[in-house]
Design an enzyme around this catalytic site. Structure first.
Site, short mmCIF file in Angstrom:
data_model
loop_
_atom_site.label_atom_id
_atom_site.label_comp_id
_atom_site.label_asym_id
_atom_site.label_seq_id
_atom_site.Cartn_x
_atom_site.Cartn_y
_atom_site.Cartn_z
N TYR A 52 0.82 -1.21 0.00
CA TYR A 52 0.00 0.00 0.00
C TYR A 52 0.85 1.27 0.00
O TYR A 52 1.77 1.42 0.81
CB TYR A 52 -0.93 0.04 1.22
CG TYR A 52 -1.69 1.35 1.32
CD1 TYR A 52 -2.71 1.62 0.43
CD2 TYR A 52 -1.32 2.33 2.24
CE1 TYR A 52 -3.38 2.83 0.47
CE2 TYR A 52 -1.98 3.54 2.29
CZ TYR A 52 -3.01 3.79 1.41
OH TYR A 52 -3.66 4.99 1.44
N HIS A 82 -3.55 16.17 -3.03
CA HIS A 82 -4.00 16.31 -1.65
C HIS A 82 -3.80 17.73 -1.10
O HIS A 82 -4.27 18.03 -0.01
CB HIS A 82 -3.26 15.31 -0.75
CG HIS A 82 -3.74 13.89 -0.91
ND1 HIS A 82 -3.96 13.32 -2.13
CD2 HIS A 82 -4.06 12.95 0.02
CE1 HIS A 82 -4.37 12.07 -1.96
NE2 HIS A 82 -4.45 11.83 -0.67
N ASN A 194 0.97 11.64 5.54
CA ASN A 194 0.30 10.86 6.57
C ASN A 194 0.85 11.24 7.93
O ASN A 194 2.07 11.27 8.12
CB ASN A 194 0.55 9.37 6.31
CG ASN A 194 -0.72 8.57 6.31
OD1 ASN A 194 -1.02 7.90 7.27
ND2 ASN A 194 -1.46 8.63 5.22
N TYR A 279 -19.71 30.51 45.11
CA TYR A 279 -18.83 29.45 44.61
C TYR A 279 -17.66 29.99 43.78
O TYR A 279 -16.58 29.38 43.75
CB TYR A 279 -19.62 28.46 43.75
CG TYR A 279 -20.61 27.62 44.50
CD1 TYR A 279 -20.70 27.65 45.90
CD2 TYR A 279 -21.47 26.77 43.81
CE1 TYR A 279 -21.63 26.87 46.57
CE2 TYR A 279 -22.39 25.98 44.49
CZ TYR A 279 -22.47 26.04 45.86
OH TYR A 279 -23.39 25.27 46.52
N ARG A 282 -15.25 30.64 46.55
CA ARG A 282 -15.01 29.54 47.49
C ARG A 282 -14.52 28.28 46.79
O ARG A 282 -13.72 27.51 47.35
CB ARG A 282 -16.33 29.25 48.23
CG ARG A 282 -16.21 28.16 49.26
CD ARG A 282 -17.38 28.05 50.21
NE ARG A 282 -18.65 28.54 49.78
CZ ARG A 282 -19.79 27.83 49.81
NH1 ARG A 282 -19.78 26.58 50.20
NH2 ARG A 282 -20.93 28.37 49.42
N PHE A 328 -2.22 7.02 11.97
CA PHE A 328 -2.59 8.35 11.51
C PHE A 328 -3.90 8.85 12.13
O PHE A 328 -4.24 10.02 12.01
CB PHE A 328 -2.75 8.36 9.99
CG PHE A 328 -3.64 7.24 9.50
CD1 PHE A 328 -5.01 7.27 9.72
CD2 PHE A 328 -3.11 6.15 8.81
CE1 PHE A 328 -5.83 6.24 9.27
CE2 PHE A 328 -3.92 5.12 8.37
CZ PHE A 328 -5.29 5.17 8.61
N GLU A 413 -12.43 5.55 4.57
CA GLU A 413 -12.05 6.20 5.83
C GLU A 413 -13.36 6.58 6.53
O GLU A 413 -13.81 7.72 6.51
CB GLU A 413 -11.17 7.41 5.53
CG GLU A 413 -9.86 6.97 4.88
CD GLU A 413 -9.21 8.04 4.02
OE1 GLU A 413 -9.69 9.18 4.02
OE2 GLU A 413 -8.22 7.71 3.33
#
Length: 513
Positions: A52, A82, A194, A279, A282, A328, A413
């Site tokens: 791959y 990309h 990646n 609060y 405190r 990844f 994905e």
């Protein structure tokens, strides 16, 4: 200062230093592992088996075999295709940190890249060539593909880069810096794209800024306590020892130290009809301590991720294997970013409640809206409204990003982390909260002015004096924006921390000195 990256050993302080501009170098001991990893890729290819990302397509196209003659084009194509990010570019500091994180990952000898590829990243960092990386486009799996593709594009001479404060074509910027683009070899484009380095860089920066916010808010919270003539009894160590949370114990100790020997506190130790404070005063140890614990947990996650190898497939040179996995997937970073966002939101929320207390005469016993002449003057009325508006924005932004998965790449994905925008939102959230704490600093100092000639502790008087060098007491209404900007700047730049004494405030690194 130069940070030398060694596999798996970089500390939070190292990454903070790089963010602040330190030089970066890879320990020479990693050279052999990088060479061995690149050689393993060549041997794996020689076997002729499909692997791959080395001789196949990517994502949903992983089943398509690529011929040997096209393998270098394959790596170039993945970068070009990309590089699809949009939006405002990441800052130079963010991009440099992302590059350093990628450098540390590749140097560990499990990514199959050539030594010259590491050398180019190292040289770009040293010579100030910073790729222009659009901030939007990553879903946090398979890694931060689009942002890292823009980084890789600059390395092959495509796209834009910053150099000497200006933007130029990447090829020209490289040439001006005495560098040359590289031709990517098998596996290299995928190794560069990646990984979780964009998300991790943004999350680390959010963490560093949240630490400054947290520590400053402890100082302003203590000043507000004196301004409201609050009690320090809730900070007694015995109370917090029984709760056992480390952050809470440390915050209580810090508040005790900040308020020690306050004449304002001493003035109402007896004869005060109030039994308990609200609060927001405190419960500061409980709320701020929980925030400190969250930030430390996030820091531990991010340090691990910063030292990780998160590309795919991973190359194991000792057995000549390329193993496909999912390092990844940025789920750990997404969770860390979500918890940092929660802490930022709560720090700001608690500070706003203290502002609201101080401006309300029914709660504080002070003049309405902290002005000597209420009615004619509105004083801090709208400053508190501004703080409330900022809290509301942060509440909306604090919704978790990590649970919002959208499948991508034709369902290959099918579960993603959304870590990138989960981490990117931290900076504007911190900016909102810094403004809230800046407003609190103004309000708390003004409240203490009404108690003169009584003074607070030495540490808190130093803080008030530091503010008064920039912003005078509010006697009558004036254009308020510059006051808020000046006080917020003191908080953002760490001047509030310096004024009270750095050592009295907890740090992310628990035993840091």
């Amino acid at each position: 200062m130069t940070v030398v990256l060694r596999a798996g050993e970089a500390s939070l302080a190292d990454w903070r230093a790089i963010w602040r501009g330190a030089a970066v170098a890879v320990d020479p001991s990693h050279h052999g592992g990088v060479v061995a990893s690149a050689a393993a890729v060549e041997r794996i290819l020689a076997r002729g088996e499909p692997v791959y990302g080395i001789n196949t397509g990517f994502g949903k196209l992983a089943g398509m075999r690529i011929e040997a003659a096209d393998l270098t084009q394959l790596q170039r194509n993945i970068v070009l295709s990309h590089a699809a990010g949009v939006g405002e570019p990441a800052s130079v500091a963010t991009t440099r940190l992302m590059m350093a994180l990628k450098l540390g990952s590749l140097a560990q000898g499990a990514s199959g890249v050539q030594p010259r590829t590491l050398g180019l990243i190292e040289a770009m960092l040293a010579r100030g060539v910073t790729p222009v990386v659009p901030g939007q486009g990553s879903v946090g799996a398979s890694g931060d593909l689009a942002p890292l593709a823009h980084m890789a594009a600059a390395m092959i001479g495509v796209g834009d880069a910053r150099l000497d404060g200006r933007i130029a074509p990447a090829a020209a910027a490289l040439a001006e810096a005495g560098l040359e683009p590289i031709a990517l070899q098998p596996k290299e484009g995928l190794a560069l794209l990646n990984g979780t380095q964009f998300s991790t860089a943004n999350a680390l920066i959010g963490l560093f800024e949240a630490e400054t916010l947290f520590r400053s808010a402890l100082a302003t919270g203590a000043l507000s306590t004196d301004g409201a003539r609050g009690s320090d009894t809730p900070f007694d160590a015995r109370i917090h020892a029984l709760r056992r949370h480390q952050g809470q114990i440390e915050v209580a100790a810090s508040l005790r130290a900040l308020l020690a020997a306050s004449a304002i506190r001493a003035s109402h130790l007896t004869g005060d009809e109030r039994v308990q404070d609200p609060y927001c005063l405190r419960c500061q140890p409980q709320v701020m301590g929980a925030c400190l614990d969250l930030l430390r947990n996030a820091a531990a996650t991010l340090v691990a991720e910063a030292n990780a190898v998160s590309d795919n497939p991973l190359i194991f040179a000792d057995s000549d294997e390329a193993l496909s996995g999912g390092n990844f997937h940025a789920e750990p970073v997404a969770f860390a970013a979500d918890t940092i966002a929660l802490a930022i939101c709560e720090i700001g929320s608690l500070a706003e409640r203290r502002i609201a207390l101080l401006v309300d005469p029914a709660l504080s016993g002070l003049p309405a809206f902290l002005t000597p002449k209420p009615g004619l003057n509105s004083g801090f009325m709208i400053a508190q409204v501004t703080a409330a508006a900022l809290v509301a924005e942060n509440k909306q932004r604090a919704n978790p990003a990590s649970v919002d998965s959208i499948p991508t790449s034709a369902n290959q994905e099918d579960h993603v982390s959304m870590a990138a925008h989960g981490a990117r939102r931290l900076a504007p959230m911190v900016e909102n909260a810094l403004s809230i704490v800046g407003i609190e600093l103004l309000a708390a100092a003004q409240a203490c002015d009404f108690h003169l000639p009584l003074k607070s502790s030495a540490a808190l008087e130093a803080l008030r004096a530091r503010l008064r060098r920039e912003v005078p007491r509010l006697e009558d209404d004036r254009f308020f924006h510059p006051d808020i900007a000046a006080a917020t700047r003191l908080v953002r730049d760490g001047a509030a921390i310096d004024a009270v004494g750095e050592a009295v405030l907890p740090r992310l690194e628990r035993f840091a000195r």
